[in-house]
Design an enzyme around this catalytic site. Sequence first.
Site, PDB file in Angstrom:
ATOM      1  NE  ARG A   1      30.427 -15.567  -8.408  1.00 14.16           N
ATOM      2  CZ  ARG A   1      30.515 -16.054  -6.908  1.00 14.16           C
ATOM      3  NH1 ARG A   1      31.317 -16.158  -7.224  1.00 14.16           N
ATOM      4  NH2 ARG A   1      30.180 -14.223  -6.713  1.00 14.16           N
TER       5      ARG A   1
ATOM      6  CE  LYS B   1      29.163 -19.046  -3.592  1.00 17.71           C
ATOM      7  NZ  LYS B   1      27.748 -17.993  -2.587  1.00 17.71           N
TER       8      LYS B   1
ATOM      9  NE  ARG C   1      32.644 -10.368   0.408  1.00 17.42           N
ATOM     10  CZ  ARG C   1      32.098 -11.375  -0.135  1.00 17.42           C
ATOM     11  NH1 ARG C   1      32.689 -12.181   0.174  1.00 17.42           N
ATOM     12  NH2 ARG C   1      31.719 -11.544  -1.258  1.00 17.42           N
TER      13      ARG C   1
ATOM     14  NE  ARG D   1      30.362 -11.230   3.505  1.00 20.36           N
ATOM     15  CZ  ARG D   1      30.125 -12.026   2.464  1.00 20.36           C
ATOM     16  NH1 ARG D   1      30.487 -13.550   2.558  1.00 20.36           N
ATOM     17  NH2 ARG D   1      29.697 -11.672   1.904  1.00 20.36           N
TER      18      ARG D   1
ATOM     19  NE  ARG E   1      28.292 -10.397  -3.500  1.00 21.86           N
ATOM     20  CZ  ARG E   1      28.430 -10.378  -2.739  1.00 21.86           C
ATOM     21  NH1 ARG E   1      28.543  -8.730  -1.853  1.00 21.86           N
ATOM     22  NH2 ARG E   1      28.870 -11.607  -1.814  1.00 21.86           N
TER      23      ARG E   1
END
Length: 218
Positions: A90, A15, A162, A129, A173
């Site tokens: 969400r 996203k 992160r 990431r 998550r």
Amino acid sequence: MRIYIVLLGPPGAGKGTQAQIIAEKLKLVHVSSGDLFRENLKNKTELGQKAQSYVDRGELVPDDITIGMVRDRLMRADCEIGAILDGFPRTPAQAEALTKLLADLGGKVVSVPFIYVPDEVLIDRLAGRWTCQAQGHIYHEKNNPPKVTGICDQDGSALYQREDDKRDTVMRRIQVYQEQTAPLIEYYRRQGLLVQIDGTIGIENVTDHLLKAVQEAH
Ligand code: AP5
Ligand code: MG
């Protein structure tokens, strides 16, 4: 008429990656609720302190806090022609609040691309990431590496991993996404706004499909 595009998809679907690219191409602002929370955490604001424990655990921040934060952002002048929404809404309550807010602002959601990617790919993507400190530009150590390890190509700032990309938090998550956010797929499908996009086909190909979907919508 203001134009809003909502990007739906699980953690790691791409996203943020896609929102950064298409916001520039469409000259719309990229509004990411996750980035707004991270900015507040970094600056140790009152909102950041309220959100911290939820973000750290991979849980959703309560709706009232999240809706207020996004509302304030969308009312700023740079959103006057619309925005790409990444990570918001969400929950069904957030989706209802968004519809009302946009009606007040004189706009509406015109397209909801849903980027789908299998769970095992998501875990690999989040483990690899790297994000830029200054502006949140997104890299992947294998799929989309920076030219110089650890440094953002676009603004030269340091890259970091992160806290919520630790394996256990990622698993939580994904579960939270399935329980609380996935119902929005049906919600937007019923409104005729949903477009399914295969998120496994490489960043540039996903962008092409997204732009096509958005251009067909208005
Ligand atoms: P948020 O920051 O929104 O996290 P998320 O939804 O879990 O999504 P991610 O940012 O992890 O993934 P992404 O889809 O943006 O993927 P990316 O482009 O980075 O939210 C964080 C937290 O904030 C939440 O857990 C919650 O606590 C709170 N929060 C936020 N919004 C909220 C809300 N509305 N309500 C309540 N709480 C909220 O890509 C991932 C990786 O894959 C990158 O390394 C990238 O380079 C790579 N990649 C991307 N696309 C491709 C591709 N096509 N091929 C190969 N690799 C790719
Ligand atoms: Mg993101």
